[in-house]
Design a protein around this motif. Structure first.
Motif, PDB file in Angstrom:
ATOM      1  N   VAL A  84       0.835  -1.200   0.000  1.00  0.00           N
ATOM      2  CA  VAL A  84       0.000   0.000   0.000  1.00  0.00           C
ATOM      3  C   VAL A  84       0.872   1.253   0.000  1.00  0.00           C
ATOM      4  O   VAL A  84       0.585   2.233  -0.701  1.00  0.00           O
ATOM      5  CB  VAL A  84      -0.950   0.001   1.214  1.00  0.00           C
ATOM      6  CG1 VAL A  84      -1.709   1.324   1.316  1.00  0.00           C
ATOM      7  CG2 VAL A  84      -1.943  -1.149   1.109  1.00  0.00           C
ATOM      8  N   LYS A  85       1.960   1.239   0.766  1.00  0.00           N
ATOM      9  CA  LYS A  85       2.841   2.406   0.834  1.00  0.00           C
ATOM     10  C   LYS A  85       3.521   2.689  -0.503  1.00  0.00           C
ATOM     11  O   LYS A  85       3.675   3.848  -0.892  1.00  0.00           O
ATOM     12  CB  LYS A  85       3.905   2.216   1.923  1.00  0.00           C
ATOM     13  CG  LYS A  85       3.378   2.435   3.324  1.00  0.00           C
ATOM     14  CD  LYS A  85       4.488   2.417   4.350  1.00  0.00           C
ATOM     15  CE  LYS A  85       4.936   1.030   4.681  1.00  0.00           C
ATOM     16  NZ  LYS A  85       5.865   0.986   5.849  1.00  0.00           N
ATOM     17  N   VAL A  86       3.933   1.627  -1.199  1.00  0.00           N
ATOM     18  CA  VAL A  86       4.561   1.829  -2.510  1.00  0.00           C
ATOM     19  C   VAL A  86       3.560   2.454  -3.476  1.00  0.00           C
ATOM     20  O   VAL A  86       3.883   3.376  -4.222  1.00  0.00           O
ATOM     21  CB  VAL A  86       5.111   0.500  -3.058  1.00  0.00           C
ATOM     22  CG1 VAL A  86       5.610   0.676  -4.489  1.00  0.00           C
ATOM     23  CG2 VAL A  86       6.252  -0.005  -2.173  1.00  0.00           C
ATOM     24  N   ARG A  87       2.344   1.951  -3.472  1.00  0.00           N
ATOM     25  CA  ARG A  87       1.298   2.515  -4.335  1.00  0.00           C
ATOM     26  C   ARG A  87       1.044   3.983  -3.977  1.00  0.00           C
ATOM     27  O   ARG A  87       0.983   4.848  -4.857  1.00  0.00           O
ATOM     28  CB  ARG A  87       0.024   1.695  -4.154  1.00  0.00           C
ATOM     29  CG  ARG A  87      -1.257   2.330  -4.672  1.00  0.00           C
ATOM     30  CD  ARG A  87      -1.342   2.372  -6.177  1.00  0.00           C
ATOM     31  NE  ARG A  87      -2.712   2.692  -6.582  1.00  0.00           N
ATOM     32  CZ  ARG A  87      -3.114   2.856  -7.822  1.00  0.00           C
ATOM     33  NH1 ARG A  87      -2.243   2.748  -8.812  1.00  0.00           N
ATOM     34  NH2 ARG A  87      -4.367   3.125  -8.104  1.00  0.00           N
ATOM     35  N   ALA A  88       0.899   4.286  -2.682  1.00  0.00           N
ATOM     36  CA  ALA A  88       0.610   5.657  -2.258  1.00  0.00           C
ATOM     37  C   ALA A  88       1.735   6.612  -2.623  1.00  0.00           C
ATOM     38  O   ALA A  88       1.489   7.765  -2.994  1.00  0.00           O
ATOM     39  CB  ALA A  88       0.355   5.693  -0.748  1.00  0.00           C
TER      40      ALA A  88
END
Length: 242
Positions: free
Chosen positions: A60-64
């Motif tokens: 999720v952090k990479v996407r965000a």
């Protein structure tokens, strides 16, 4: 689809740049009641290995990260005043488009819900740079991006060294190379204030969790796609079938 900038956030807190590598997740969607209170806790058994809270949060952090750094890269191509800033901007677009491709491939395979918008704090970085111009844009651009990439660099190494999930491992290896590249091109602008940047990336921010977590997508909302540039030189890695 290009990223649309319609969120709000805060960039400066206490007169200083801030960022967090706090966990990001959507517990109500995943049937858990905590948000990475136990990063090592296994939340799913998959054919690619166990998936932990920490693994899920990393995806999720990479996407965000891409949801705000990609449009900032587009902005830098338009507003940057030096060749080095424009080069760094192109690297942001190229790298995060490739990471986004990987995230969108593995997320449904692992049952992970991805955001379509960056967190309010991350959108605050976008808003700040949108308001800048000239040399101030160049300087803020280099320091914000060097600080944010420096903050996540160690977290990527930890995920790569501890995850038992093969898909997460592939993403971590790609993210490690991309983040190192982005840190390097920011440093090559000659504008990074290392004392301030390192202080900021090692000082936990005092912000509410709502400012640090990207909102979940609305039901039926089309998935935002970060389109690779025509001149892309980055190829997403192969995803293991099992």
């Amino acid at each position: 689809m290009r990223f649309s900038r319609n969120a709000t956030g805060t960039l400066f807190v206490g007169g200083a740049l801030t960022l967090t590598i706090a966990a990001l997740a959507y517990p109500s969607m995943l049937g858990v009641s905590t948000v990475s209170s136990s990063p090592d806790r296994i939340i799913a058994q998959t054919q690619w290995g166990p998936l932990t809270e920490g693994d899920r949060d990393f995806v999720v952090k990479v996407r965000a990260a891409g949801l705000w750094e990609y449009p900032v890269g587009q902005m830098g191509l338009q507003k940057g005043t030096t060749p080095e800033v424009k080069t760094a901007s192109a690297h942001l677009i190229d790298g995060h488009a490739a990471l986004d491709t990987t995230c969108r491939k593995i997320a449904p395979m692992l049952g992970i819900t991805l955001p379509n918008k960056a967190s309010p704090q991350q959108q605050g970085f976008v808003n700040q740079l949108a308001a800048d111009s000239g040399k101030k844009f160049d300087t803020d651009f280099a320091n914000i991006l060097r600080m944010t990439h420096g903050s996540i660099f160690n977290a990527i190494a930890k995920i790569r060294s501890t995850t038992k999930n093969r898909l997460v491992r592939v993403l971590a290896e790609q993210a490690n190379a991309t983040v190192l590249d982005h840190m390097t091109v920011m440093e090559k602008t000659g504008l990074v204030d290392f004392d301030q940047t390192i202080f900021q990336q090692t000082t936990p921010p005092k912000l509410p969790k709502t400012d640090l977590t990207p909102p979940p997508p609305a039901a039926g909302e089309p998935e935002v796609v970060l389109t690779p540039p025509p001149t892309s030189t980055t190829t997403p890695p192969a995803i293991p079938a099992k």
